[in-house]
Design a protein around this motif. Structure first.
Motif, short mmCIF file in Angstrom:
data_model
loop_
_atom_site.label_atom_id
_atom_site.label_comp_id
_atom_site.label_asym_id
_atom_site.label_seq_id
_atom_site.Cartn_x
_atom_site.Cartn_y
_atom_site.Cartn_z
N ALA A 39 1.08 -1.12 0.02
CA ALA A 39 -0.05 0.02 0.09
C ALA A 39 1.18 1.26 -0.05
CB ALA A 39 -0.90 0.09 1.25
N ILE A 40 0.39 2.17 -0.69
CA ILE A 40 1.21 3.46 -0.77
C ILE A 40 0.65 4.77 -0.22
CG2 ILE A 40 2.35 2.57 -3.08
CD1 ILE A 40 0.40 4.50 -4.31
N ASP A 41 1.36 5.39 0.19
CA ASP A 41 0.98 6.88 0.78
C ASP A 41 0.02 6.74 1.90
OD1 ASP A 41 2.31 8.28 -1.45
OD2 ASP A 41 0.52 7.92 -2.92
N VAL A 42 0.59 6.16 2.85
CA VAL A 42 -0.02 5.82 4.45
C VAL A 42 0.22 6.86 5.14
CG1 VAL A 42 -0.64 4.22 6.08
CG2 VAL A 42 0.08 3.32 3.77
N GLN A 43 -0.77 7.93 5.30
CA GLN A 43 -0.36 9.21 5.67
C GLN A 43 -0.33 8.94 7.32
OE1 GLN A 43 -0.64 13.33 4.12
NE2 GLN A 43 -2.63 12.94 4.57
N ALA A 44 0.06 9.81 8.13
CA ALA A 44 0.30 9.84 9.56
C ALA A 44 -1.12 10.08 10.17
CB ALA A 44 1.15 10.67 10.16
N LYS A 45 -1.72 9.15 10.98
CA LYS A 45 -2.83 9.64 11.70
C LYS A 45 -3.94 9.65 10.65
CE LYS A 45 -1.42 10.00 15.82
NZ LYS A 45 -1.88 8.81 16.91
N SER A 46 -3.96 9.00 9.69
CA SER A 46 -5.04 8.75 8.35
C SER A 46 -4.96 7.65 8.22
CB SER A 46 -4.60 9.71 7.27
OG SER A 46 -4.20 11.16 7.56
N THR A 47 -6.31 7.39 7.39
CA THR A 47 -6.48 5.93 6.62
C THR A 47 -6.34 5.92 5.36
OG1 THR A 47 -8.34 5.74 8.39
CG2 THR A 47 -8.29 4.47 6.48
N ALA A 48 -5.56 4.95 4.79
CA ALA A 48 -5.37 4.57 3.53
C ALA A 48 -6.13 3.14 3.04
CB ALA A 48 -3.99 4.27 3.21
N TYR A 49 -6.28 3.21 1.82
CA TYR A 49 -7.26 2.05 1.20
C TYR A 49 -6.45 1.22 0.40
CZ TYR A 49 -11.09 4.65 3.51
OH TYR A 49 -11.86 5.14 4.47
N LEU A 50 -6.73 -0.31 0.36
CA LEU A 50 -6.10 -1.25 -0.43
C LEU A 50 -7.04 -1.99 -0.93
CD1 LEU A 50 -3.54 -1.98 -1.73
CD2 LEU A 50 -3.25 -3.50 0.27
N GLU A 51 -7.25 -2.28 -2.21
CA GLU A 51 -8.15 -3.34 -2.86
C GLU A 51 -7.42 -4.55 -3.37
OE1 GLU A 51 -10.98 -4.10 -6.62
OE2 GLU A 51 -10.21 -2.37 -6.27
N VAL A 52 -7.73 -5.82 -2.55
CA VAL A 52 -7.16 -7.24 -2.65
C VAL A 52 -8.04 -7.95 -3.14
CG1 VAL A 52 -5.35 -6.28 -0.94
CG2 VAL A 52 -7.39 -7.89 -0.15
N MET A 77 -8.01 20.63 -7.75
CA MET A 77 -7.03 21.58 -8.04
C MET A 77 -5.96 21.57 -6.82
SD MET A 77 -7.49 25.69 -8.04
CE MET A 77 -8.40 25.60 -9.67
N ASN A 78 -4.88 21.60 -7.01
CA ASN A 78 -3.91 21.74 -5.93
C ASN A 78 -3.42 23.07 -5.76
OD1 ASN A 78 -1.80 20.96 -4.49
ND2 ASN A 78 0.01 20.83 -6.05
N ASN A 79 -3.93 23.54 -4.43
CA ASN A 79 -3.57 24.80 -3.86
C ASN A 79 -2.57 24.89 -2.86
OD1 ASN A 79 -6.05 25.85 -5.31
ND2 ASN A 79 -7.34 25.16 -3.68
N ASN A 80 -1.97 23.93 -2.84
CA ASN A 80 -0.80 24.02 -1.90
C ASN A 80 0.66 24.84 -2.92
OD1 ASN A 80 1.62 23.09 -0.41
ND2 ASN A 80 2.08 21.49 -1.41
N THR A 81 0.97 25.42 -1.89
CA THR A 81 2.03 26.42 -2.57
C THR A 81 3.50 26.32 -1.81
OG1 THR A 81 1.63 28.37 -1.00
CG2 THR A 81 0.60 28.26 -3.26
N LYS A 82 3.35 25.45 -1.08
CA LYS A 82 4.90 25.23 0.00
C LYS A 82 5.71 24.36 -0.89
CE LYS A 82 2.61 24.70 4.50
NZ LYS A 82 2.42 24.09 5.81
N THR A 83 5.51 23.60 -1.66
CA THR A 83 6.47 23.08 -2.83
C THR A 83 5.82 22.74 -3.99
OG1 THR A 83 5.43 20.65 -2.02
CG2 THR A 83 7.15 21.31 -0.68
N SER A 84 6.73 22.18 -4.99
CA SER A 84 6.39 22.41 -6.42
C SER A 84 5.50 21.29 -6.66
CB SER A 84 7.77 22.23 -7.13
OG SER A 84 8.51 21.04 -6.92
N TYR A 85 5.28 20.29 -5.88
CA TYR A 85 4.46 19.28 -6.17
C TYR A 85 3.84 18.73 -4.93
CZ TYR A 85 7.76 15.50 -4.72
OH TYR A 85 8.56 14.88 -3.86
N THR A 86 2.76 18.01 -4.96
CA THR A 86 1.95 17.37 -3.97
C THR A 86 1.77 15.73 -4.30
OG1 THR A 86 0.88 19.31 -3.23
CG2 THR A 86 0.04 17.21 -2.76
N ASP A 87 2.05 15.02 -3.38
CA ASP A 87 1.87 13.56 -3.63
C ASP A 87 0.64 12.88 -2.72
OD1 ASP A 87 2.62 11.12 -4.59
OD2 ASP A 87 4.84 11.34 -4.34
N GLY A 88 0.30 11.84 -2.98
CA GLY A 88 -0.66 11.21 -2.03
C GLY A 88 -1.70 10.33 -3.19
N CYS A 89 -2.93 10.22 -2.49
CA CYS A 89 -4.02 9.52 -3.32
C CYS A 89 -5.41 10.13 -3.07
CB CYS A 89 -4.27 8.21 -2.82
SG CYS A 89 -2.61 7.02 -3.15
#
Length: 268
Positions: free
Chosen positions: A137-150, A204-216
């Motif tokens: 599973a990818i992009d498993v963020q701190a104190k959050s829930t990620a999802y995976l289909e198996v 839309m990506n409104n994050n201006t802290k870095t050039s890109y944003t990652d995740g799901c």
């Protein structure tokens, strides 16, 4: 193994690893020399072969502390490593009348992991084990829930009622140097439009802290009884100020409602 990030910036760093993580430091002998650990029971140091090249690596084996030293291109590096155990909760639900299962991976650790290994066990209605598998599973963020289909392993095509699934999670990768920041609230869902059995979502990506944003971005479809009927997702690697539209595919039998979940982070 994942490659080390910004190793060049480290001279003597206090870093945290989690039990199960491994880090590829670089080519053994030609690039990495004199790799040592003060406590091999906590952090193992060694080499492995990738294709025809030997690499040096470190691996977090158990909780505790260890100091790792090595030379890279004539410069000595020191990592004072504290190894912790990550905490996850996993719940499972069969997706409609299919052989697929949706795993919800709750990360209770204050650390984002770019990859984790999920080892899941499926039992049929009689309680017999029908599948034991490993998936990433990818992009498993701190104190959050990620999802995976198996897949249940019962059958790739035939639905079977009463199957159950349990899972354990082992971290595989987070960058030791730098900081992950939760920017999920910076991904704006600009428009949602039903498209037959599917839904088109513009974001839309409104994050201006870095050039890109990652995740799901996950979309979970539900039937009239509130049970999971379908699932789709897309990965995020989106430049700041960029707008994208993605079609998320719903279940063949249709759905009563759906939920959009955004897990987005940046790293610096």
């Amino acid at each position: 193994l994942p490659a080390a990030s910004k190793v060049e910036a480290a001279s003597a760093k206090n870093v945290t690893m989690y039990v199960g993580e491994s880090l590829d430091l670089g080519y053994a002998n030609s690039e990495i020399k004199n790799l040592k650990t003060t406590n091999k029971k906590v952090v193992k140091a060694g080499t492995f072969k990738r294709y025809s090249y030997k690499h040096s690596y470190i691996e977090a084996k158990k909780t505790g502390k260890a100091t790792v030293t090595f030379k890279r291109f004539r410069k000595t590096y020191t990592f004072n490593i504290k190894v912790k155990k990550a905490k996850f909760n996993v719940t499972a639900q069969q997706i409609g009348k299919t052989s697929r299962i949706l795993l919800a991976i709750q990360n209770n650790t204050k650390q984002t992991f770019e990859k984790v290994n999920v080892r899941y066990t499926v039992r049929n209605a009689s309680g017999s084990i029908v599948a034991v598998q490993n998936e990433e599973a990818i992009d498993v963020q701190a104190k959050s829930t990620a999802y995976l289909e198996v897949y249940s392993g019962v059958s790739s095509e035939v639905y079977e009622a009463g199957i159950t699934c349990t899972a354990t999670v082992t971290p595989l990768l987070h960058q030791l140097l730098g900081k992950y920041t939760n920017v999920s609230n910076k991904i704006q869902i600009a428009n949602e439009a039903k498209n037959g059995k599917n839904v088109d979502i513009t974001y839309m990506n409104n994050n201006t802290k870095t050039s890109y944003t990652d995740g799901c971005i996950y979309v979970i479809f539900y039937d009239a009884a509130g049970q999971v009927a379908g699932f789709d997702y897309t990965t995020l690697y989106i430049d700041k100020g960029t707008t994208n539209t993605r079609t998320f595919y719903g279940p063949y039998d249709g759905y009563a409602s759906y939920k959009v979940v955004v897990n987005a982070w940046c790293w610096k």
